[in-house]
Every structure is written in C-alpha cells, then in structure tokens.
Design a protein around this motif. Sequence first.
Motif, PDB file in Angstrom:
ATOM      1  N   UNK A 119      16.351  -6.641  63.977  1.00  0.00           N
ATOM      2  CA  UNK A 119      16.590  -7.436  62.791  1.00  0.00           C
ATOM      3  C   UNK A 119      18.190  -7.421  62.556  1.00  0.00           C
ATOM      4  N   UNK A 120      18.344  -8.552  62.257  1.00  0.00           N
ATOM      5  CA  UNK A 120      20.035  -8.723  61.736  1.00  0.00           C
ATOM      6  C   UNK A 120      20.171  -8.057  60.550  1.00  0.00           C
ATOM      7  N   UNK A 121      21.064  -7.062  60.578  1.00  0.00           N
ATOM      8  CA  UNK A 121      21.418  -6.284  59.388  1.00  0.00           C
ATOM      9  C   UNK A 121      22.654  -6.831  58.483  1.00  0.00           C
ATOM     10  N   UNK A 122      23.375  -7.381  59.302  1.00  0.00           N
ATOM     11  CA  UNK A 122      24.509  -8.162  58.654  1.00  0.00           C
ATOM     12  C   UNK A 122      25.233  -8.833  60.046  1.00  0.00           C
ATOM     13  N   UNK A 123      26.145  -9.919  59.011  1.00  0.00           N
ATOM     14  CA  UNK A 123      26.983 -10.618  60.434  1.00  0.00           C
ATOM     15  C   UNK A 123      28.517 -10.410  59.510  1.00  0.00           C
ATOM     16  N   UNK A 124      29.197  -9.775  60.339  1.00  0.00           N
ATOM     17  CA  UNK A 124      30.461  -9.181  60.228  1.00  0.00           C
ATOM     18  C   UNK A 124      31.603 -10.576  60.573  1.00  0.00           C
ATOM     19  N   UNK A 125      32.341 -11.093  59.584  1.00  0.00           N
ATOM     20  CA  UNK A 125      33.414 -11.847  59.937  1.00  0.00           C
ATOM     21  C   UNK A 125      34.812 -11.302  59.296  1.00  0.00           C
ATOM     22  N   UNK A 126      34.731 -10.650  57.991  1.00  0.00           N
ATOM     23  CA  UNK A 126      35.784 -10.266  57.099  1.00  0.00           C
ATOM     24  C   UNK A 126      36.680  -9.257  58.011  1.00  0.00           C
ATOM     25  N   UNK A 127      37.935  -9.626  57.938  1.00  0.00           N
ATOM     26  CA  UNK A 127      39.086  -8.852  58.551  1.00  0.00           C
ATOM     27  C   UNK A 127      39.153  -9.213  60.195  1.00  0.00           C
ATOM     28  N   UNK A 128      38.346  -9.744  60.880  1.00  0.00           N
ATOM     29  CA  UNK A 128      38.446 -10.227  62.122  1.00  0.00           C
ATOM     30  C   UNK A 128      39.299 -11.232  62.396  1.00  0.00           C
ATOM     31  N   UNK A 129      40.241 -11.122  63.482  1.00  0.00           N
ATOM     32  CA  UNK A 129      41.288 -12.289  63.562  1.00  0.00           C
ATOM     33  C   UNK A 129      40.653 -13.647  63.633  1.00  0.00           C
ATOM     34  N   UNK A 130      39.328 -14.034  63.859  1.00  0.00           N
ATOM     35  CA  UNK A 130      38.385 -15.108  63.915  1.00  0.00           C
ATOM     36  C   UNK A 130      37.025 -14.744  63.992  1.00  0.00           C
ATOM     37  N   UNK A 131      36.083 -15.792  63.936  1.00  0.00           N
ATOM     38  CA  UNK A 131      34.615 -15.634  63.980  1.00  0.00           C
ATOM     39  C   UNK A 131      34.140 -15.808  65.509  1.00  0.00           C
ATOM     40  N   UNK A 132      34.829 -16.586  66.321  1.00  0.00           N
ATOM     41  CA  UNK A 132      34.514 -16.920  67.702  1.00  0.00           C
ATOM     42  C   UNK A 132      34.937 -15.776  68.487  1.00  0.00           C
ATOM     43  N   UNK A 133      33.977 -14.681  68.813  1.00  0.00           N
ATOM     44  CA  UNK A 133      34.282 -13.812  69.517  1.00  0.00           C
ATOM     45  C   UNK A 133      33.605 -13.880  70.907  1.00  0.00           C
ATOM     46  N   UNK A 134      34.165 -13.174  71.895  1.00  0.00           N
ATOM     47  CA  UNK A 134      34.019 -13.134  73.346  1.00  0.00           C
ATOM     48  C   UNK A 134      33.727 -11.895  73.842  1.00  0.00           C
ATOM     49  N   UNK A 135      33.503 -10.723  72.829  1.00  0.00           N
ATOM     50  CA  UNK A 135      33.387  -9.286  73.609  1.00  0.00           C
ATOM     51  C   UNK A 135      33.244  -8.576  72.536  1.00  0.00           C
ATOM     52  N   UNK A 136      32.295  -7.311  72.687  1.00  0.00           N
ATOM     53  CA  UNK A 136      32.275  -6.229  71.832  1.00  0.00           C
ATOM     54  C   UNK A 136      32.291  -4.867  72.739  1.00  0.00           C
ATOM     55  N   UNK A 137      33.107  -3.727  72.745  1.00  0.00           N
ATOM     56  CA  UNK A 137      33.191  -2.903  73.561  1.00  0.00           C
ATOM     57  C   UNK A 137      33.007  -1.493  72.663  1.00  0.00           C
ATOM     58  N   UNK A 138      32.340  -0.457  73.137  1.00  0.00           N
ATOM     59  CA  UNK A 138      32.499   0.820  72.430  1.00  0.00           C
ATOM     60  C   UNK A 138      33.690   1.844  73.027  1.00  0.00           C
ATOM     61  N   UNK A 139      34.463   2.170  72.434  1.00  0.00           N
ATOM     62  CA  UNK A 139      35.423   3.081  72.925  1.00  0.00           C
ATOM     63  C   UNK A 139      35.644   4.284  71.920  1.00  0.00           C
ATOM     64  N   UNK A 140      35.061   5.166  72.635  1.00  0.00           N
ATOM     65  CA  UNK A 140      35.118   6.513  71.750  1.00  0.00           C
ATOM     66  C   UNK A 140      34.145   6.249  70.769  1.00  0.00           C
ATOM     67  N   UNK A 141      34.784   6.471  69.393  1.00  0.00           N
ATOM     68  CA  UNK A 141      33.749   6.518  68.036  1.00  0.00           C
ATOM     69  C   UNK A 141      34.511   5.248  67.253  1.00  0.00           C
TER      70      UNK A 141
END
Length: 592
Positions: free
Chosen positions: A55-77
């Motif tokens: 289920x979609x818990x939330x949609x994050x845009x606040x604080x991001x450089x923009x809403x058009x995203x290309x990737x999400x990576x887990x680096x450490x914590x």
Amino acid sequence: MRALFTLALLFAAPAHAQEVQEVITASADARDVARYGDRFFVATEGGLLVLRDDRVEQVLTAGLPGARLRSVSVVGDQLWVGAVEGTAVLDAELNVVATHDARRVRRAVDFGGHVWLASHGGGLFRVDGDQLTEVSLGRAHAYVRLTDLAVVGDELWVASHGVGVLRVNADGRVVGRVRQRHGLPSDYTWRLETHGDSVFVATIAGVGVVASDGTVDASHPVTALARRLPVRDVRDVALHGETVWLATFGRGLYRAEGDRPRRVGRFDHAHAALVDGDEALVAHAGGVHRVSGRSASGRSATAITSGGLPSGDVTALARAFGTLWVGTFGDGLARMRGGQFEAATSAHERWTVDRRINDLAVTGRGAHERLWIATDRGLYWHDGRVFSRVEDPDGPSWIHTTAMHVDGGALWVTTSRELCRYRASRWRCWTGDPTFPVAQLHAVTTDRRGRVWVGSLHGLYRFDPDTERFTRHTVSSGDLPVDWVTAVVPWGDGVMAGTYHGGLAIGDGEGFHIIREGQAGLPSGWVNPHAIRRRGDRVYIGTLERGLVIGRPGAFTHLTRADGLPSDDVTDVLPDRGGVWVATRGGLARLR
C-alpha cells in the motif's frame, strides 16, 4: 487502487495572491525500486512512493530537488534519490539531510570509503563530505552517459550507454573494460546485477554474463534465455534461486525457470525489477506491480499503483467534452475521468497520434466540438469518438506544429515554417515570400483589431489577414529586448509578447514598451513557448525554471516550488471553473 495522489498545500500569502490548492504528479510512472527495512521505495515521475504491505504509505516530494525521479539507492542507513534536477540524501526518518548538484543520477553506491554517483549526462562523481568531485572516465560523450554502478571485489563497475562496462579502481582510474567486442550483447548497457561470482549486464540487445575478471560467458543460459525474448531491450535482470526475471522495454516483464521465458502482466515498458522472496516488484511506465511466482503459469500480477498522468512532463492543457485534457511531451494525452487521470492510450495505439504534444485547443460546441492536438509530427483532431490527422493539402504540413489560438470561428495554427487558419471548414496557410520568410514560429494570437501576432525565433510578426502582409518587429527596430519571441497574448489595444531571456514587450498599437527582468516587478525574463495566458486584467506567465508569474506590469506576484508548484519550469496555464490549472515539467498544480 488510486494512483492519482492529490496533495493539499496551504500557504500564507497576501490577500491578492493565488495559492496552490493541489498538486497532481505522474507518480504512476515508476522508474526504480529499492527495499529498505520493511518498506519499499519507488522512484517515479511524481515523487518517491513509500510502500508498506503493498500500500502507498506516502508520496515524498518535499525537500527533493524535483519530483521527476530516476533512481533510489540504499547506501548504508541512507536513501540516495536521483532526480532530473539533482540528488537528495534521506535519513532513516525520511528527512532530507543533504542535496547535491548531480542530475539524473541512476545509481549511488559505497565504494572505497566514499559514495559514488552515476549520472546519465553528467558522468561519474565521488562524494567527499559535502564536496562533489567529477571523475573523468574518457573524452567521448558516451563516458558521461552512465546507467548503473556495482561493486565487484576491489573494483567499481560502471555501466554506460555507448562504451560498455568500465572497471574503475578506488582512485577513479579505469583499469579494464568489457565491451561488445569482448562478448557483451551491446555497448549500450542499462543495469548491473551481481549474483554469486558473476555480473549480469542488461543491455539493449540482451543480457551478458561476466566473471569478476572481466571474462564474458557468451554461452551462459541467461544469455541464451534473453535471445528468446521478442524484445531484447532488457532494462533489468533479477535472480532468485532457479528463477530469472527479465524486465524489457517494449514487452514488459518475463519470468523463467529453465529455458522458456513467460510474459507476466500486461504492462509493456518495464524499467526495474526487485526480487522479494519468490515474488518480484516491477516498476514500469504504468505503475508498480507485484508479480507472484507461485502460479503454474507465472502470470499472477497485482497492481499496487496504476493509472494517472502518463508523464510529469506536461506541455498543454484544454477543457473539451466536459473534462480536462492534458498533453505531455513524449507520453501523449491524458484526460480526467471520475476525479482521476487516465492515459488516452487509444489515441496513440489505435489512431497513431504522435505522443509529443506541443499544444491543445478547442473549437465548436455540442456536436461540433473538436479538440485540436499540435504535435511534433503534424496536427490532429478529436471529435469525442475518433482521432484523425489533418491531411488537407491546403492545411498545415506534417511537421513540427507548435501553437494554436482560437478567435471566434477561426483556428490559427503555427508550425515551424507556416501560419495557418481554419475557418468555415477551409484551410489557408501562409509562408511569407522569398524576401521575407516566415520561419521557426512558436506562438500565435489575435488582438481586438483582428490583427494576428506570431512569435518566432526571428522576431514578432504582425499579420493583416485582409492584405495578407507580414510586418516584423525586432531588436533592430527598437521593439523587442531580444528577437526570440516565445509567447503572445492580447493586451489592451495590442499585444504582450514574452521572450526567451529578455522579458516582455508590450505593444499598445502605437509602439512597444520593453520590460526586462527586474523591472516593473517582473521576477523572470525567461518565458516558455505559448506560456502566457490572460484572465481579465491579469496575465499568467510560465517561465523557464523560474516558476509562475501572475498579475500585470507593476503588480506581479510569483509562485515557485517553495510555494507548492511541482516544478519551477511552467509550460502552460488554463483558467478553469473558479480556479487555474498550471502545467509544469513536474506535473500539474491547481490554484485557487
């Protein structure tokens, strides 16, 4: 499940200012997926989706450089989120703790005590504290079109679009290469998936399997499996036990146990797949699906998000047939139904309307109502039932159609080299003459005297339909700040013209008054093509990366992402039923 995520945003503002009431993004267009703890994170064209229990818990845009995203990576914590406009770093509580000016980042990894970023267009970066250091891999442009990173032993492997896979040491020096001539299916690579002692390389022509020493196993079963796909443009490969998942761009997701791939689901353009036990989450152009591996056919697919805007890159707006229509650049038309947006797929798949929409206009009422669609490959119309291209020999050519304006019973159309009029079911087009060519047209309007004004790369044209003569206004004539006129709208007895980087020129019938950036309260002089609209005594001016300007000379207000817009690149405005719709490169906003 609804994929139209509407965010109510309220801001303190002066009484005369308009406020952002809601934002609609293309959060159904999913580009990447990662798992962090008990949640999944999906990079979309409309922000970062946070999923828990499908289920979609939330949609994050606040604080991001923009809403058009290309990737999400887990680096450490931390989560590293790559957007078109830059890169953000989020902590475990999903707070943005840092941003970097690395655009279109496709992957972030920890290697040699530093975080490394692969950008499609910017190349390789190493993050040293708060400093971003460019790492040169080569001189050709392909060396900055990077698509993925993987740590293999004491090397960083870098996937590229044009020069295969580069093997880089901790100093950032290229120590080896894996190319098509070494056995890869193609030098145009998308994704690197490490599995055991091998690296699986997804390319536009199949999957290559490479040992840690750089040797390509051209006879590997997964390579042979990819050769059996009807579309070999493989964007991702994921493995779990004996199961292989192949995400293709054109035929969606395939699952295989053994040597026979079976298609899963009915989505076509898959970007990424993430294994979750014996299931997989697939991010594709139409949303996110969970695909089960339990059924005998392997075809069980459940939508987590689907529908919505086909793209956040919105270029045009219109109201026709009782609903709102949206044009995007590259992903076609969408329309609102039942409070949600849906892609008008039949327009493109059945009626072959070009997906690169530049402008929309509406003529007629009732049974005579038509929606006109200006595209990169000609002009189309829709009567509520069918779509058709204008093929009249007297009409506009099948070329780059840029803008439209409706004046009473006439539709005015500009192409890259024509001004056309449709009136009383007849077309008429003008191209100037050899001594006075009309070329590179971007905008068109009419004033209260019936004169036609056309914005172009070479100045502002005034056209008299009675005499069929053009008059050009330019910098040299003292009428314009720059010759590149991008937008025009009737104003007073004349016209208001927006330019690409020179501000505004206002003609009052006798002459022109120039307003440059910073003058008369104008906060930006970069006006987007056909992005000036008028409502009463105020204008709405869409600018390039400077937000939306509202008001009139000497009394302008200014809205940006800080005020709730999904992007500062504003492309169109539609006053509509007590509010105003604003099109941006990051989605839609509605003002009240």
